[in-house]
Design an enzyme around this catalytic site. Sequence first.
Site, PDB file in Angstrom:
ATOM      1  N   ARG A  57      24.075  47.029  59.549  1.00  0.00           N
ATOM      2  CA  ARG A  57      25.439  47.331  59.075  1.00  0.00           C
ATOM      3  C   ARG A  57      25.603  48.848  58.917  1.00  0.00           C
ATOM      4  NH1 ARG A  57      26.059  43.592  54.011  1.00  0.00           N
ATOM      5  NH2 ARG A  57      28.109  44.569  53.873  1.00  0.00           N
ATOM      6  N   GLN A  91      35.248  46.231  46.774  1.00  0.00           N
ATOM      7  CA  GLN A  91      34.035  45.413  46.869  1.00  0.00           C
ATOM      8  C   GLN A  91      33.253  45.833  48.109  1.00  0.00           C
ATOM      9  OE1 GLN A  91      34.944  40.989  45.715  1.00  0.00           O
ATOM     10  NE2 GLN A  91      36.774  41.833  46.672  1.00  0.00           N
ATOM     11  N   ASN A  92      33.873  46.631  48.951  1.00  0.00           N
ATOM     12  CA  ASN A  92      33.265  47.012  50.226  1.00  0.00           C
ATOM     13  C   ASN A  92      32.208  48.092  50.024  1.00  0.00           C
ATOM     14  OD1 ASN A  92      35.123  45.258  51.283  1.00  0.00           O
ATOM     15  ND2 ASN A  92      36.547  46.858  51.963  1.00  0.00           N
ATOM     16  N   HIS A 109      30.388  47.108  44.320  1.00  0.00           N
ATOM     17  CA  HIS A 109      29.233  46.397  44.914  1.00  0.00           C
ATOM     18  C   HIS A 109      28.278  47.348  45.610  1.00  0.00           C
ATOM     19  CE1 HIS A 109      31.508  42.283  45.044  1.00  0.00           C
ATOM     20  NE2 HIS A 109      31.152  42.646  43.830  1.00  0.00           N
ATOM     21  N   ASN A 202      46.955  39.363  52.130  1.00  0.00           N
ATOM     22  CA  ASN A 202      45.830  38.662  52.760  1.00  0.00           C
ATOM     23  C   ASN A 202      46.298  38.033  54.076  1.00  0.00           C
ATOM     24  OD1 ASN A 202      43.437  37.211  53.223  1.00  0.00           O
ATOM     25  ND2 ASN A 202      43.117  36.989  51.017  1.00  0.00           N
TER      26      ASN A 202
END
Length: 229
Positions: A57, A91-92, A109, A202
């Site tokens: 990643r 959160q990324n 996170h 979303n």
Amino acid sequence: MYRRIVILTGAGISAESGIQTFRDQDGLWEQHHIEDVATPEGYARDRELVERFYNLRWQDLHRDDIAPNAAHVALAKLEREFDGEVLLVTQNVDNLHELAGSKRLLHMHGELMKGRCPQSQQTFNLKEMFGPDNVCTCCIPAERLRPHIVWFGEMPFGMDTIHHALDECDLFIAIGTSGTVYPAAGFVDIANHRCAQTVEVNLMPADSHSQFQYHFTGKAGEIVPQLVD
Ligand code: BV8
């Protein structure tokens, strides 16, 4: 109108930049069991597997075609031009909000671009990690660093700051998150309790869909710039 805005982003805001989400079709979790790659136990059990998962990643983030999209750019513009307070909680673990210019940003996170010394908790930018002797400046050799990531069962970062901002906010916007991971998924409840207005952006209704007062369904890269303007 609004004075204090809290924005929560999830993997969906980076999807149009070419970064895989977690739970969409062909998402990251389809190829791995969460407990194997995103828990301290999984890391203790198979460190190589976890490091490979994050290194891939990390390499992805350095691809030439990866860049902030219109949603990231719009949020940075909002922070610059809004005459009240904006806190962007993500959160990324990618760095696309920073690259787009967001400053008042909290990675609850963790961050893929950093490693952390498990003893001192000191973090290092993985691009220029160590001093001349290739040892981290606190205590251990480079290869002993762990990913600066919050795994399941670990306390997310910045929770006091986030709770304070939620207690004070009059607008809470969640963008591109499935609302499945706590405590982030519970932020909308706090905002509702605070009588703030709550908005979900979303592609598909999130698990916490019914807790939001307003919904904008579609791509973040198209909706967020319109909301900001
Ligand atoms: C903790 C590692 C306590 C980083 C991740 C109740 C209360 C508290 C805790 C719990 C609870 N119940 C259960 C728990 C435990 C657990 C949890 O929530 N489990 C879940 C599965 C039930 N929570 C924890 O363990 C947390 N820690 O609570 O600690 C504590 C207390 C004291 C002392 C010690 C500890 C830690 C949670 C963090 C875990 N780490 N990953 C990494 O590898 O990246 S979670 C992982 O999921 C990622 O971090 C990610 O950010 C997060 C959420 O996923 P999303 O971002 O929402 O992504 P997803 O793919 O799911 O959804 C994408 C969305 O985008 C979709 O809705 C899709 O429709 C949309 N979309 C797609 N494309 C677009 C789009 N939207 C707009 N435009 C588009 N183009």
